[in-house]
Design an enzyme around this catalytic site. Structure first.
Site, mmCIF file in Angstrom:
data_model
loop_
_atom_site.group_PDB
_atom_site.id
_atom_site.type_symbol
_atom_site.label_atom_id
_atom_site.label_comp_id
_atom_site.label_asym_id
_atom_site.label_seq_id
_atom_site.Cartn_x
_atom_site.Cartn_y
_atom_site.Cartn_z
ATOM 1 N N GLU A 18 0.842 -1.212 0.000
ATOM 2 C CA GLU A 18 0.000 0.000 0.000
ATOM 3 C C GLU A 18 0.873 1.256 0.000
ATOM 4 O O GLU A 18 2.091 1.199 0.171
ATOM 5 C CB GLU A 18 -0.905 0.032 1.236
ATOM 6 C CG GLU A 18 -2.340 -0.421 0.996
ATOM 7 C CD GLU A 18 -3.147 0.564 0.157
ATOM 8 O OE1 GLU A 18 -2.553 1.550 -0.350
ATOM 9 O OE2 GLU A 18 -4.352 0.340 -0.018
ATOM 10 N N ARG A 101 -6.986 0.968 12.814
ATOM 11 C CA ARG A 101 -5.610 1.208 12.373
ATOM 12 C C ARG A 101 -5.645 2.260 11.274
ATOM 13 O O ARG A 101 -6.704 2.559 10.719
ATOM 14 C CB ARG A 101 -4.960 -0.078 11.864
ATOM 15 C CG ARG A 101 -5.573 -0.647 10.585
ATOM 16 C CD ARG A 101 -4.680 -1.740 10.016
ATOM 17 N NE ARG A 101 -5.251 -2.414 8.863
ATOM 18 C CZ ARG A 101 -5.207 -1.969 7.609
ATOM 19 N NH1 ARG A 101 -4.650 -0.793 7.349
ATOM 20 N NH2 ARG A 101 -5.729 -2.661 6.615
ATOM 21 N N ASN A 103 -4.765 3.660 7.434
ATOM 22 C CA ASN A 103 -4.839 2.919 6.183
ATOM 23 C C ASN A 103 -4.279 3.623 4.959
ATOM 24 O O ASN A 103 -3.737 2.958 4.098
ATOM 25 C CB ASN A 103 -6.293 2.524 5.889
ATOM 26 C CG ASN A 103 -6.399 1.470 4.813
ATOM 27 O OD1 ASN A 103 -5.729 0.449 4.881
ATOM 28 N ND2 ASN A 103 -7.232 1.715 3.810
ATOM 29 N N GLU A 122 -12.578 -4.831 9.610
ATOM 30 C CA GLU A 122 -13.318 -4.508 8.383
ATOM 31 C C GLU A 122 -14.819 -4.745 8.540
ATOM 32 O O GLU A 122 -15.494 -5.237 7.646
ATOM 33 C CB GLU A 122 -12.759 -5.300 7.188
ATOM 34 C CG GLU A 122 -11.286 -5.053 6.956
ATOM 35 C CD GLU A 122 -10.714 -5.829 5.773
ATOM 36 O OE1 GLU A 122 -11.509 -6.420 5.023
ATOM 37 O OE2 GLU A 122 -9.481 -5.843 5.616
ATOM 38 N N ASN A 149 -10.122 5.075 2.272
ATOM 39 C CA ASN A 149 -8.954 5.095 1.400
ATOM 40 C C ASN A 149 -8.782 6.490 0.840
ATOM 41 O O ASN A 149 -9.737 7.245 0.701
ATOM 42 C CB ASN A 149 -9.066 4.061 0.283
ATOM 43 C CG ASN A 149 -8.252 2.817 0.577
ATOM 44 O OD1 ASN A 149 -7.027 2.862 0.654
ATOM 45 N ND2 ASN A 149 -8.941 1.692 0.797
ATOM 46 N N ASP A 198 -9.781 1.133 -4.145
ATOM 47 C CA ASP A 198 -8.755 1.223 -3.104
ATOM 48 C C ASP A 198 -8.168 2.632 -3.144
ATOM 49 O O ASP A 198 -8.896 3.598 -3.264
ATOM 50 C CB ASP A 198 -7.725 0.109 -3.311
ATOM 51 C CG ASP A 198 -7.099 -0.354 -2.007
ATOM 52 O OD1 ASP A 198 -6.591 0.511 -1.270
ATOM 53 O OD2 ASP A 198 -7.116 -1.561 -1.719
#
Length: 291
Positions: A18, A101, A103, A122, A149, A198
Protein backbone atom coordinates in the site's frame (compact mmCIF):
# COMPACT_ATOMS: atom_id res chain seq x y z
CA UNK A 1 7.79 0.27 -21.63
CA UNK A 2 4.57 0.05 -23.59
CA UNK A 3 1.56 2.08 -22.52
CA UNK A 4 -0.83 0.05 -20.35
CA UNK A 5 1.56 -2.88 -19.98
CA UNK A 6 2.06 -3.39 -16.23
CA UNK A 7 5.06 -5.48 -15.26
CA UNK A 8 6.73 -6.38 -11.96
CA UNK A 9 9.77 -4.25 -11.06
CA UNK A 10 10.32 -5.41 -7.48
CA UNK A 11 9.43 -8.82 -6.11
CA UNK A 12 8.43 -8.34 -2.47
CA UNK A 13 5.42 -10.67 -2.22
CA UNK A 14 3.62 -8.13 -0.04
CA UNK A 15 0.72 -9.39 2.01
CA UNK A 16 -0.88 -5.96 1.73
CA UNK A 17 1.28 -3.58 -0.30
CA UNK A 18 0.00 0.00 0.00
CA UNK A 19 0.76 3.71 0.01
CA UNK A 20 3.24 4.17 -2.87
CA UNK A 21 4.75 7.65 -2.96
CA UNK A 22 7.51 9.09 -5.15
CA UNK A 23 10.00 11.07 -3.07
CA UNK A 24 11.88 13.43 -5.38
CA UNK A 25 14.63 14.34 -2.91
CA UNK A 26 16.07 10.80 -3.09
CA UNK A 27 14.62 9.79 -6.47
CA UNK A 28 12.94 6.71 -5.02
CA UNK A 29 9.54 5.09 -4.63
CA UNK A 30 8.51 4.35 -1.04
CA UNK A 31 5.64 2.07 0.03
CA UNK A 32 4.55 -0.21 2.87
CA UNK A 33 3.36 -3.73 3.54
CA UNK A 34 0.70 -3.19 6.18
CA UNK A 35 0.29 -6.74 7.44
CA UNK A 36 3.99 -7.68 7.30
CA UNK A 37 4.94 -4.50 9.23
CA UNK A 38 7.44 -3.40 6.58
CA UNK A 39 8.56 -0.15 4.95
CA UNK A 40 10.01 -0.53 1.44
CA UNK A 41 12.12 1.72 -0.79
CA UNK A 42 12.66 1.10 -4.52
CA UNK A 43 15.47 2.72 -6.51
CA UNK A 44 14.45 2.55 -10.20
CA UNK A 45 17.90 3.52 -11.48
CA UNK A 46 19.64 0.67 -9.69
CA UNK A 47 16.58 -1.56 -9.83
CA UNK A 48 16.97 -2.56 -6.20
CA UNK A 49 14.89 -2.37 -3.06
CA UNK A 50 15.56 -1.93 0.63
CA UNK A 51 13.27 -2.71 3.56
CA UNK A 52 12.84 -1.78 7.22
CA UNK A 53 10.84 -3.50 9.96
CA UNK A 54 8.11 -1.38 11.55
CA UNK A 55 6.86 -1.86 15.14
CA UNK A 56 3.31 -2.69 14.07
CA UNK A 57 0.88 -2.43 11.17
CA UNK A 58 2.02 0.49 9.01
CA UNK A 59 -0.59 2.04 6.72
CA UNK A 60 1.37 4.76 4.93
CA UNK A 61 4.65 6.68 4.64
CA UNK A 62 5.10 10.30 3.50
CA UNK A 63 8.06 12.73 3.42
CA UNK A 64 8.29 15.54 5.96
CA UNK A 65 9.87 18.97 5.68
CA UNK A 66 12.73 18.03 8.05
CA UNK A 67 14.07 15.44 5.59
CA UNK A 68 12.58 12.48 7.42
CA UNK A 69 9.22 10.71 7.06
CA UNK A 70 5.87 10.46 8.81
CA UNK A 71 4.37 6.98 9.01
CA UNK A 72 0.92 5.85 10.11
CA UNK A 73 1.24 2.95 12.53
CA UNK A 74 -1.72 1.37 14.28
CA UNK A 75 -0.46 2.96 17.51
CA UNK A 76 -0.35 6.46 16.01
CA UNK A 77 1.56 8.81 13.73
CA UNK A 78 5.34 8.34 14.06
CA UNK A 79 8.43 10.04 12.66
CA UNK A 80 10.63 7.58 10.78
CA UNK A 81 14.38 8.02 10.32
CA UNK A 82 15.64 5.57 7.66
CA UNK A 83 19.28 6.12 8.59
CA UNK A 84 18.62 4.89 12.12
CA UNK A 85 15.66 2.64 11.34
CA UNK A 86 13.89 4.39 14.22
CA UNK A 87 10.24 5.27 14.84
CA UNK A 88 9.29 8.06 17.25
CA UNK A 89 5.67 8.66 18.27
CA UNK A 90 4.26 12.07 17.31
CA UNK A 91 0.51 11.79 17.87
CA UNK A 92 -2.16 9.27 18.86
CA UNK A 93 -5.37 10.19 16.99
CA UNK A 94 -7.62 7.36 18.16
CA UNK A 95 -6.68 6.15 21.62
CA UNK A 96 -10.40 5.54 22.17
CA UNK A 97 -10.61 3.17 19.16
CA UNK A 98 -8.05 0.39 19.81
CA UNK A 99 -9.60 -1.79 17.08
CA UNK A 100 -8.79 0.79 14.42
CA UNK A 101 -5.61 1.21 12.37
CA UNK A 102 -4.40 3.79 9.85
CA UNK A 103 -4.84 2.92 6.18
CA UNK A 104 -3.93 5.62 3.64
CA UNK A 105 -2.77 9.23 3.47
CA UNK A 106 -1.50 12.12 1.35
CA UNK A 107 0.02 15.57 1.72
CA UNK A 108 -2.09 18.54 0.59
CA UNK A 109 -0.57 21.41 -1.42
CA UNK A 110 -0.43 23.51 1.77
CA UNK A 111 1.69 20.87 3.54
CA UNK A 112 -1.10 19.47 5.70
CA UNK A 113 -1.04 15.71 6.23
CA UNK A 114 -4.40 14.05 5.61
CA UNK A 115 -4.92 10.44 6.64
CA UNK A 116 -7.71 7.96 7.22
CA UNK A 117 -8.38 5.19 9.72
CA UNK A 118 -10.38 1.98 9.48
CA UNK A 119 -11.74 -0.89 11.52
CA UNK A 120 -9.00 -3.54 11.40
CA UNK A 121 -11.72 -6.22 11.43
CA UNK A 122 -13.32 -4.51 8.38
CA UNK A 123 -16.77 -4.54 9.99
CA UNK A 124 -17.61 -1.45 12.06
CA UNK A 125 -18.08 2.02 10.58
CA UNK A 126 -15.29 3.47 12.70
CA UNK A 127 -12.99 4.87 9.99
CA UNK A 128 -12.43 8.64 10.03
CA UNK A 129 -10.34 11.19 8.12
CA UNK A 130 -7.91 13.53 9.87
CA UNK A 131 -6.01 16.70 8.98
CA UNK A 132 -2.62 17.15 10.67
CA UNK A 133 -0.51 20.30 10.29
CA UNK A 134 2.06 21.81 12.61
CA UNK A 135 1.19 20.35 16.00
CA UNK A 136 -2.58 20.26 15.43
CA UNK A 137 -4.48 17.15 14.34
CA UNK A 138 -8.25 17.37 13.86
CA UNK A 139 -10.98 15.00 12.74
CA UNK A 140 -12.39 16.46 9.51
CA UNK A 141 -16.06 15.66 10.04
CA UNK A 142 -16.42 13.47 6.94
CA UNK A 143 -18.84 10.55 7.47
CA UNK A 144 -17.42 7.47 9.16
CA UNK A 145 -17.07 4.28 7.10
CA UNK A 146 -15.50 0.87 7.72
CA UNK A 147 -12.53 1.19 5.34
CA UNK A 148 -11.32 4.65 4.33
CA UNK A 149 -8.95 5.10 1.40
CA UNK A 150 -7.22 8.20 0.16
CA UNK A 151 -7.61 11.04 0.37
CA UNK A 152 -6.27 12.68 -2.79
CA UNK A 153 -6.38 16.29 -3.97
CA UNK A 154 -7.19 18.01 -7.25
CA UNK A 155 -4.24 19.94 -8.78
CA UNK A 156 -5.43 23.24 -7.25
CA UNK A 157 -6.09 21.66 -3.85
CA UNK A 158 -9.73 22.76 -3.83
CA UNK A 159 -11.23 19.27 -4.18
CA UNK A 160 -10.71 16.31 -1.88
CA UNK A 161 -11.38 12.79 -3.16
CA UNK A 162 -11.98 10.08 -0.57
CA UNK A 163 -13.09 6.49 -0.80
CA UNK A 164 -15.55 4.24 1.03
CA UNK A 165 -14.01 0.95 -0.06
CA UNK A 166 -16.67 -1.49 1.17
CA UNK A 167 -19.40 0.85 -0.07
CA UNK A 168 -17.68 0.90 -3.50
CA UNK A 169 -17.98 4.67 -3.68
CA UNK A 170 -15.54 7.49 -4.32
CA UNK A 171 -16.65 10.87 -2.98
CA UNK A 172 -15.72 14.42 -3.94
CA UNK A 173 -15.62 17.14 -1.27
CA UNK A 174 -14.94 20.87 -1.55
CA UNK A 175 -12.00 22.13 0.52
CA UNK A 176 -12.46 25.62 1.96
CA UNK A 177 -9.78 28.29 2.32
CA UNK A 178 -9.14 27.41 5.98
CA UNK A 179 -8.63 23.73 5.16
CA UNK A 180 -12.02 22.63 6.43
CA UNK A 181 -14.37 20.58 4.25
CA UNK A 182 -17.51 21.75 2.49
CA UNK A 183 -20.08 20.14 0.23
CA UNK A 184 -19.72 16.43 -0.59
CA UNK A 185 -21.08 14.72 -3.71
CA UNK A 186 -20.74 11.24 -5.18
CA UNK A 187 -17.89 11.10 -7.70
CA UNK A 188 -18.03 7.47 -8.87
CA UNK A 189 -19.58 4.15 -7.88
CA UNK A 190 -17.83 0.89 -8.76
CA UNK A 191 -20.24 -1.63 -10.24
CA UNK A 192 -20.67 -5.14 -8.85
CA UNK A 193 -18.07 -7.59 -10.11
CA UNK A 194 -15.39 -4.94 -10.75
CA UNK A 195 -13.69 -5.17 -7.37
CA UNK A 196 -13.41 -2.58 -4.61
CA UNK A 197 -12.02 0.95 -5.02
CA UNK A 198 -8.75 1.22 -3.10
CA UNK A 199 -6.24 4.08 -3.00
CA UNK A 200 -6.96 7.14 -5.23
CA UNK A 201 -4.34 9.27 -7.02
CA UNK A 202 -4.78 12.39 -9.17
CA UNK A 203 -2.71 13.09 -12.31
CA UNK A 204 -1.53 16.39 -13.81
CA UNK A 205 -4.68 16.66 -15.93
CA UNK A 206 -6.90 16.45 -12.85
CA UNK A 207 -8.08 12.92 -13.56
CA UNK A 208 -8.43 10.38 -10.76
CA UNK A 209 -6.86 6.91 -10.79
CA UNK A 210 -7.99 4.18 -8.42
CA UNK A 211 -6.69 0.71 -7.72
CA UNK A 212 -9.32 -2.03 -7.75
CA UNK A 213 -8.88 -4.62 -5.02
CA UNK A 214 -10.15 -7.88 -6.42
CA UNK A 215 -10.74 -6.20 -9.78
CA UNK A 216 -7.49 -7.01 -11.65
CA UNK A 217 -7.18 -3.40 -12.81
CA UNK A 218 -6.66 0.30 -12.21
CA UNK A 219 -9.07 2.86 -13.59
CA UNK A 220 -8.81 6.48 -14.68
CA UNK A 221 -11.80 8.83 -14.28
CA UNK A 222 -12.13 12.36 -15.65
CA UNK A 223 -12.85 15.27 -13.23
CA UNK A 224 -16.59 14.79 -13.79
CA UNK A 225 -16.42 11.13 -12.70
CA UNK A 226 -16.67 9.57 -16.17
CA UNK A 227 -14.66 6.38 -16.68
CA UNK A 228 -11.95 7.05 -19.26
CA UNK A 229 -9.71 4.02 -19.13
CA UNK A 230 -9.10 0.66 -17.45
CA UNK A 231 -5.69 -1.01 -17.34
CA UNK A 232 -5.64 -4.74 -16.62
CA UNK A 233 -3.05 -6.47 -14.42
CA UNK A 234 -1.88 -10.08 -14.10
CA UNK A 235 -2.83 -9.99 -10.40
CA UNK A 236 -6.20 -9.42 -8.74
CA UNK A 237 -5.49 -6.99 -5.91
CA UNK A 238 -4.19 -3.60 -7.01
CA UNK A 239 -4.15 -1.21 -4.09
CA UNK A 240 -2.83 2.16 -5.28
CA UNK A 241 -0.64 3.88 -7.89
CA UNK A 242 1.91 6.69 -7.67
CA UNK A 243 3.55 8.69 -10.45
CA UNK A 244 7.34 8.70 -10.35
CA UNK A 245 10.57 9.18 -12.26
CA UNK A 246 12.23 12.49 -13.09
CA UNK A 247 9.35 13.40 -15.41
CA UNK A 248 6.62 11.81 -13.24
CA UNK A 249 5.50 9.75 -16.22
CA UNK A 250 5.99 6.27 -14.79
CA UNK A 251 3.11 4.81 -12.81
CA UNK A 252 3.99 2.47 -9.95
CA UNK A 253 1.35 0.18 -8.46
CA UNK A 254 1.33 -1.69 -5.17
CA UNK A 255 -0.47 -5.03 -5.01
CA UNK A 256 -1.47 -7.58 -2.36
CA UNK A 257 -1.59 -11.30 -1.63
CA UNK A 258 -4.16 -10.80 1.14
CA UNK A 259 -7.26 -12.97 0.71
CA UNK A 260 -5.74 -15.22 -1.96
CA UNK A 261 -5.78 -18.97 -1.32
CA UNK A 262 -3.07 -21.37 -2.48
CA UNK A 263 -4.77 -21.97 -5.81
CA UNK A 264 -5.02 -18.23 -6.50
CA UNK A 265 -1.40 -17.66 -5.44
CA UNK A 266 -0.27 -20.39 -7.81
CA UNK A 267 -2.17 -18.69 -10.63
CA UNK A 268 -0.85 -15.25 -9.59
CA UNK A 269 2.86 -15.72 -8.82
CA UNK A 270 3.45 -11.95 -9.03
CA UNK A 271 0.80 -11.06 -6.46
CA UNK A 272 2.20 -8.64 -3.88
CA UNK A 273 4.91 -7.27 -6.18
CA UNK A 274 5.53 -3.64 -7.08
CA UNK A 275 4.48 -3.00 -10.70
CA UNK A 276 5.23 -0.22 -13.19
CA UNK A 277 3.56 0.89 -16.40
CA UNK A 278 3.40 3.87 -18.76
CA UNK A 279 0.15 5.73 -17.98
CA UNK A 280 0.41 8.08 -20.97
CA UNK A 281 0.15 11.12 -18.68
CA UNK A 282 2.28 12.82 -16.04
CA UNK A 283 1.57 12.93 -12.35
CA UNK A 284 1.59 15.85 -9.95
CA UNK A 285 4.73 16.88 -8.06
CA UNK A 286 4.68 15.64 -4.47
CA UNK A 287 4.53 17.77 -1.34
CA UNK A 288 6.23 17.40 2.04
CA UNK A 289 4.29 17.40 5.29
CA UNK A 290 4.76 20.30 7.70
CA UNK A 291 4.42 18.39 10.95
Amino acid sequence: MAIADPHSVLSVGATLGEGPVWVARDAALWFVDIKAHRVHRYDPVLGVGRSWDAPGQVGWILPTADGLFAVGLQSGVHRFDPAQGSFALIHIPEAHLPGNRQNDACVAPDGALWFGSMDDAEEADSGYFYRFQGDRCIETGLPAVSITNGPAFSPDGNILYHTDTLGKRIWRTDVLDDGSVGNTTLFAKIEDGAGYPDGPTVDAEGCLWTGLFGGWAVRRYDPAGKLMREIRFPVANITKIAFGGDDLRTAYATTARKGLDMTALTEQPLAGDLFAFDPGVAGLPGHVATI
